[in-house]
Design an enzyme around this catalytic site. Structure first.
Site, PDB file in Angstrom:
ATOM      1  N   HIS A  17      -0.517   4.910   7.076  1.00 31.30           N
ATOM      2  CA  HIS A  17       0.116   5.476   5.881  1.00 31.30           C
ATOM      3  C   HIS A  17       0.448   6.948   6.069  1.00 31.30           C
ATOM      4  CE1 HIS A  17      -2.521   2.088   4.641  1.00 31.30           C
ATOM      5  NE2 HIS A  17      -1.392   1.707   4.084  1.00 31.30           N
ATOM      6  N   ASP A  48      -3.473   8.126   8.142  1.00 36.66           N
ATOM      7  CA  ASP A  48      -4.548   7.299   8.701  1.00 36.66           C
ATOM      8  C   ASP A  48      -4.060   6.333   9.777  1.00 36.66           C
ATOM      9  OD1 ASP A  48      -3.123   5.474   7.260  1.00 36.66           O
ATOM     10  OD2 ASP A  48      -4.706   4.978   5.837  1.00 36.66           O
ATOM     11  N   SER A  69       0.809  -1.222   0.000  1.00 31.98           N
ATOM     12  CA  SER A  69       0.000   0.000   0.000  1.00 31.98           C
ATOM     13  C   SER A  69       0.843   1.273   0.000  1.00 31.98           C
ATOM     14  CB  SER A  69      -0.927   0.016   1.217  1.00 31.98           C
ATOM     15  OG  SER A  69      -0.177  -0.086   2.407  1.00 31.98           O
TER      16      SER A  69
END
Ligand SMILES: *[C@@H]1O[C@H](CO)[C@@H](O)[C@H](O)[C@H]1NC(C)=O
Ligand SMILES: *[C@@H]1O[C@H](CO)[C@@H](O)[C@H](O)[C@H]1NC(C)=O
Ligand SMILES: *[C@@H]1O[C@H](CO)[C@@H](O)[C@H](O)[C@H]1NC(C)=O
Length: 389
Positions: free
Chosen positions: A355, A352, A42
């Site tokens: 990240h 978040d 991610s």
């Protein structure tokens, strides 16, 4: 004949060994990169998981794209800044079929990806797109675009895909391993972590060798960041207010030491892997980029660099042991809560809880592009030239 070849190889190796990092940096000729192919999780997924499964929700993407675009941030990721720095458009996810161009590369990264195959389904937070599958997808991409190129000389397809000889002149970037480390952290005490980390790196090495075999030559390899500094993992967000962690559990930044130590061990082994592959592939340029130190430097100097405390999370509700992730709605103590974003994401390191924000990504990329966190210390624009230093 054999002797001549050996002699030539010897002379060549002398020439290469005499090249130094300074010569490369001072060399007026940057690499003639034609494309970027990225592999990862991610930290560099630009739309794979969002295209394959569920689209991302607001407020992801709000800062730069003003809508969710399949990136786990409020804006651009490190790979986006790298693409822009090299003069390329932002990379499209390989499996995204809408409004994409692969003329200057493709992104195979997928959120939750691991180097080793895990026993988890997508619904348990896993992904089928392991590193092995990503390189397999790359192979298909290379073979099939090559076919189109040869068969359909006038086809409109050609404008959307790299030329066959772009693959050898591409930059191959990697940012993967953090989820394998997270899985190993979850199993501490039930398995030999050192052996597991060695095995993870073995699998990494195998994929790099597979890519070399099909023509990849320039490898820009990010090591793993300080996973113990991810705010959601910090005791401060996990109802540990009444619980004083034992001495040595946390570092001066509030990061979990033993988790960071796992990342450090992975990184040490990853660096050895790079050194070995460098000796094996004299025609390849392998750059090891110390993301851990870059990110840790930012976290250690957050206030000085204009950010709030590194444990603070811009988007999401993480209080009193309750976790409601960014963009989600939920009931907490009988109250409906929307886990929205902070007023000014540019002041936060963490978007978040897992990240980084675009602002943090920009800070980080500004440190790594010129090679000051790389081994050998060459700027990314010259990263194809670090042959057998
Ligand atoms: C997955 O499960 C199999 C069978 O139980 C086990 O042998 C293997 O080690 C597991 N893999 C991981 C990554 O946990
Ligand atoms: C966390 O601790 C607080 C205060 O002790 C308590 O009210 C709350 O219910 C706890 N949260 C969870 C998820 O257990
Ligand atoms: C690279 O850039 C950073 C940030 O702009 C700077 O502090 C550093 O001195 C530079 N390093 C080199 C080797 O140019």
């Amino acid at each position: 004949m054999g002797f001549l070849v050996q002699l030539l190889a010897f002379i060549l190796s002398l020439l290469l060994v005499s090249m130094r990092a300074e010569d490369i940096i001072n060399s007026p000729q940057p690499c003639d990169f034609r494309a970027i192919f990225n592999f990862g999780d991610s930290n560099s997924d630009t739309g794979c998981m969002a295209a394959a499964f569920y689209p991302e929700v607001s407020p992801y993407g709000e800062t730069f794209f003003h809508q969710p675009v399949g990136r786990a941030s409020d804006g651009r990721l490190i790979i986006d800044f790298i693409a822009q720095h090299l003069g390329f458009p932002l990379l499209s996810a390989y499996i995204n079929s809408i409004g994409t161009s692969y003329r200057h590369g493709a992104n195979f990264a997928a959120g939750s990806s691991t180097i080793r195959r895990q026993n988890r389904t997508v619904f348990e937070g896993g992904t089928p797109f392991t590193f092995e599958i990503q390189t397999e997808q790359f192979n298909q991409f290379k073979q099939r675009t090559g076919k189109f190129f040869n068969q359909a000389r006038k086809s409109s397809f050609r404008g959307h895909f790299p030329r066959p000889d772009d693959f050898a002149k591409a930059l191959y970037t990697f940012d993967i391993g953090q989820n394998d480390i997270a899985a190993a952290i979850n199993r501490v005490g039930t398995e030999d972590s050192h052996a597991v980390i060695s095995d993870i790196v073995e699998h990494f090495s195998k994929q790099v060798q597979n890519l070399h075999e099909v023509g990849a030559r320039t490898f820009w390899i990010h090591n793993s960041g300080p996973i113990g500094c991810l705010p959601v993992a910090m005791p401060v967000h996990n109802n540990a207010t009444n619980h004083t962690p034992e001495a040595g559990y946390l570092d001066q930044n509030g990061c979990v030491n033993y988790e960071n130590d796992m990342a450090r061990e992975f990184n040490k082994k990853l660096k050895n892997m790079v050194v070995k592959l460098r000796a094996k592939f004299l025609d390849a340029s392998l750059i090891y980029v110390d993301m851990f130190s870059t990110k840790y430097e930012l976290i250690s100097n957050a206030n000085k660099e204009g950010f709030v405390e590194p444990s603070e999370i811009c988007c999401g509700y993480h209080k009193d042991g309750y976790h409601l992730y960014c963009g989600n709605k939920g009931m907490i103590n009988g109250k409906e809560i929307l886990a929205g974003s902070c007023e000014d994401p540019s002041k936060y390191i963490s978007w978040d809880g897992v990240h980084y924000t675009e602002a943090a990504n920009r800070w980080i990329v500004n440190r790594i592009l010129n090679g000051s966190f790389s081994d050998p210390p060459v700027p990314i624009t010259h990263s194809c030239r670090a042959l057998k230093l």
